[in-house]
Enzyme design. Structure first.
Site, mmCIF file in Angstrom:
data_model
loop_
_atom_site.group_PDB
_atom_site.id
_atom_site.type_symbol
_atom_site.label_atom_id
_atom_site.label_comp_id
_atom_site.label_asym_id
_atom_site.label_seq_id
_atom_site.Cartn_x
_atom_site.Cartn_y
_atom_site.Cartn_z
ATOM 1 N N HIS A 1 -9.023 -8.925 -1.650
ATOM 2 C CA HIS A 1 -10.368 -8.712 -0.220
ATOM 3 C C HIS A 1 -11.321 -8.601 -0.101
ATOM 4 O O HIS A 1 -12.004 -8.000 -1.248
ATOM 5 C CB HIS A 1 -9.180 -8.025 1.162
ATOM 6 C CG HIS A 1 -8.314 -8.105 1.644
ATOM 7 N ND1 HIS A 1 -7.171 -7.486 1.101
ATOM 8 C CD2 HIS A 1 -7.433 -9.283 2.587
ATOM 9 C CE1 HIS A 1 -6.498 -7.557 1.625
ATOM 10 N NE2 HIS A 1 -6.074 -8.875 2.397
ATOM 11 N N ASP B 1 -11.997 -5.207 -0.028
ATOM 12 C CA ASP B 1 -11.163 -3.969 -0.933
ATOM 13 C C ASP B 1 -12.022 -3.800 -1.815
ATOM 14 O O ASP B 1 -11.901 -2.687 -2.967
ATOM 15 C CB ASP B 1 -9.948 -5.200 -1.367
ATOM 16 C CG ASP B 1 -8.912 -5.412 -1.043
ATOM 17 O OD1 ASP B 1 -8.993 -4.892 0.609
ATOM 18 O OD2 ASP B 1 -8.188 -6.437 -1.051
HETATM 19 C C1 XLS Z 1 -0.343 -8.294 5.005
HETATM 20 C C2 XLS Z 1 -0.306 -8.794 4.426
HETATM 21 C C3 XLS Z 1 -2.151 -9.681 3.499
HETATM 22 C C4 XLS Z 1 -2.121 -10.669 2.473
HETATM 23 C C5 XLS Z 1 -3.265 -10.263 2.518
HETATM 24 O O1 XLS Z 1 0.478 -8.247 5.716
HETATM 25 O O2 XLS Z 1 0.444 -9.500 3.381
HETATM 26 O O3 XLS Z 1 -1.650 -8.519 2.898
HETATM 27 O O4 XLS Z 1 -1.263 -10.777 1.805
HETATM 28 O O5 XLS Z 1 -4.847 -10.616 3.171
#
Ligand code: XLS
Ligand code: NI
Ligand code: NI
Length: 439
Positions: free
Chosen positions: A102, A105
């Site tokens: 993200h 991140d």
């Molecule tokens: C949350 C999601 C997230 C996605 C990416 O539950 O799994 O981590 O994979 O935004």
């Protein structure tokens, strides 16, 4: 650059008998299965957020793991650089070829979005250098449109046009960075795209606005040379009580309704499937039969808990049925992203490695088993034969679209009565599965 995971070397395949916790027991990257190397069947990815970010904090307690990676202070650019160093060293040692991220991140989010974007430009230059050095690639990128308080009423589904613009800005930048890093995909996980109560919600308007945002993303992405797939990652709930991308069938219907189905596929997460009351296999099959199986978030949930526990995959029945679906679908255009975190008490560097080893071995076993099921052929043969009455006579006419309701009615009348059809043989098939898996 100094080594971060000091006492851990390159993780090697040692075979099932090995008792070395820091070795693969089943994942043998060069082993050929059904004509392809294991590592080609299983393009694994590291999730930046969990592996380099999650440090064990939960609703009841603070961090248990040290993920500063040697930085003096977390949440600084110095820490962001350390995370890059740690991430690449980690992936290299495990032979992981991809990562997912993200926007926030990668860098600490600043008050002003212009500054956040500047930081993203800076860190992505550094990441690009590491990618060139190591050959590690980007599987997909995404924008975090759920953590910042401004998204409390949603991103695309927000009630505020200004917030909608911030969502657009984040997507634009996340796409820029994804393209810069050569990402194969771009994910929409609609964490806050849903509602708590319909009393305050215009569902139709919110869904149309989400589609508007996605269309703009496609137009912009294609204009800057993004040739990969956009993905929706369905999830029924958490954080919202009800999320619009409830499951694969719902998300696929939404994409078709809004003419987005040519640009989008599904990113199926195992834990989200079970939250929706489905099996992981169901979500994969639903995506595959609609030509929309794109990528996988490889984790598992806990059926006794009922929230998104994001555990590392361990259940070999699940990985077996997953790999069976993936092979039948002709592979993934995306990969297997370990959207998973170690448990809160598993708080050492060693645990991070052992978690990935567990997950990679579980998928390797799944692949080995799935190939055996396919080579054995009994299950596929059974399914084929089950529908044999549709390959000739009246059945064939139905399939060819040459029959009318009147004709079929007359046919039924001419028979007078029919026997109940052949047995479903579930127990036999389950026995076959066990005999293949444990032989
Ligand atoms: C949350 C999601 C997230 C996605 C990416 O539950 O799994 O981590 O994979 O935004
Ligand atoms: Ni996910
Ligand atoms: Ni999840």
């Amino acid at each position: 650059m100094s080594e971060i995971f000091k006492n851990i070397g390159e993780i090697k395949y040692e075979g099932a008998a090995s008792k070395n916790p820091l070795a693969f027991k089943f994942y043998d990257p060069e082993r050929v299965i059904l004509g392809k190397k294991m590592k080609e069947h299983l393009p694994f990815a590291m999730a930046w957020w969990h592996n380099l970010g999650a440090a064990g904090t939960d609703m009841f307690g603070r961090d248990t793991a040290d993920k500063s990676f040697g930085a003096d202070e977390k949440g600084t650019m110095a820490h962001a650089y350390k995370k890059v160093d740690a991430g690449f060293e980690f992936m290299k040692k495990l032979g992981i070829e991809y990562f997912c991220f993200h926007d926030v991140d990668l860098v600490p989010e600043a008050e002003d979005i212009k500054e956040t974007n500047r930081r993203l430009d800076e860190i992505s230059d550094y990441i690009l250098g590491k990618m060139k050095e190591t050959g590690i690639k980007c599987l997909w990128g995404t924008a975090n449109m759920f953590s910042n308080p401004r998204f409390m009423n949603g991103a695309g589904s927000t009630s505020s046009a200004e917030v909608f613009c911030f969502a657009a800005a984040q997507i634009k930048k996340a796409l820029d960075i994804t393209v810069k890093l050569g990402g194969k995909g771009y994910v929409f996980w609609g964490g806050r795209e849903g509602y708590e109560t319909l009393l305050n919600t215009d569902m139709k308007f919110e869904q149309e606005n989400i589609a508007r945002l996605m269309k703009m993303a496609v137009t912009y992405g294609r204009s800057i040379g993004f040739i990969g797939d956009f993905y929706i990652e369905p999830k029924p709930k958490e954080p919202m009580k009800h999320q619009y991308d409830f499951d694969a069938a719902t998300a696929i219907g939404f994409l078709r309704q809004h003419g987005l189905d040519k640009d989008f596929k599904m990113n199926i997460e195992a834990n989200h499937a079970t939250l929706a009351g489905h099996t992981f296999q169901h979500e994969l099959r639903t995506s595959a039969v609609n030509g929309m199986l794109g990528s996988i978030d490889a984790n598992q949930g806990d059926l006794l808990l009922g929230w998104d526990t994001d555990e590392f995959p361990f259940d070999v029945y699940e990985t077996t049925m997953c790999m069976y679906e993936v092979i039948k679908a002709g592979g993934l255009t995306g990969g297997f992203n370990f959207d998973a975190k170690t448990r809160r008490p598993s708080n050492t560097y060693e645990d991070m490695f052992e978690a990935f080893i567990l997950g990679m071995d579980a998928f390797a076993l799944g692949l080995i088993n799935a190939a055996k099921i396919i080579e054995d052929g009994r299950i596929d043969e059974f399914v084929k034969n089950k529908y044999a009455s549709f390959s000739e006579g009246i059945g064939k006419k139905i399939v060819d679209g040459e029959a009318t309701l009147e004709e079929l009615s007359a046919y039924a009348e001419s028979l007078g009565k029919t026997d109940i059809p052949c047995s479903g043989k579930q127990e036999r098939l389950q026995g076959i599965l066990n005999s293949i898996m444990f032989s």
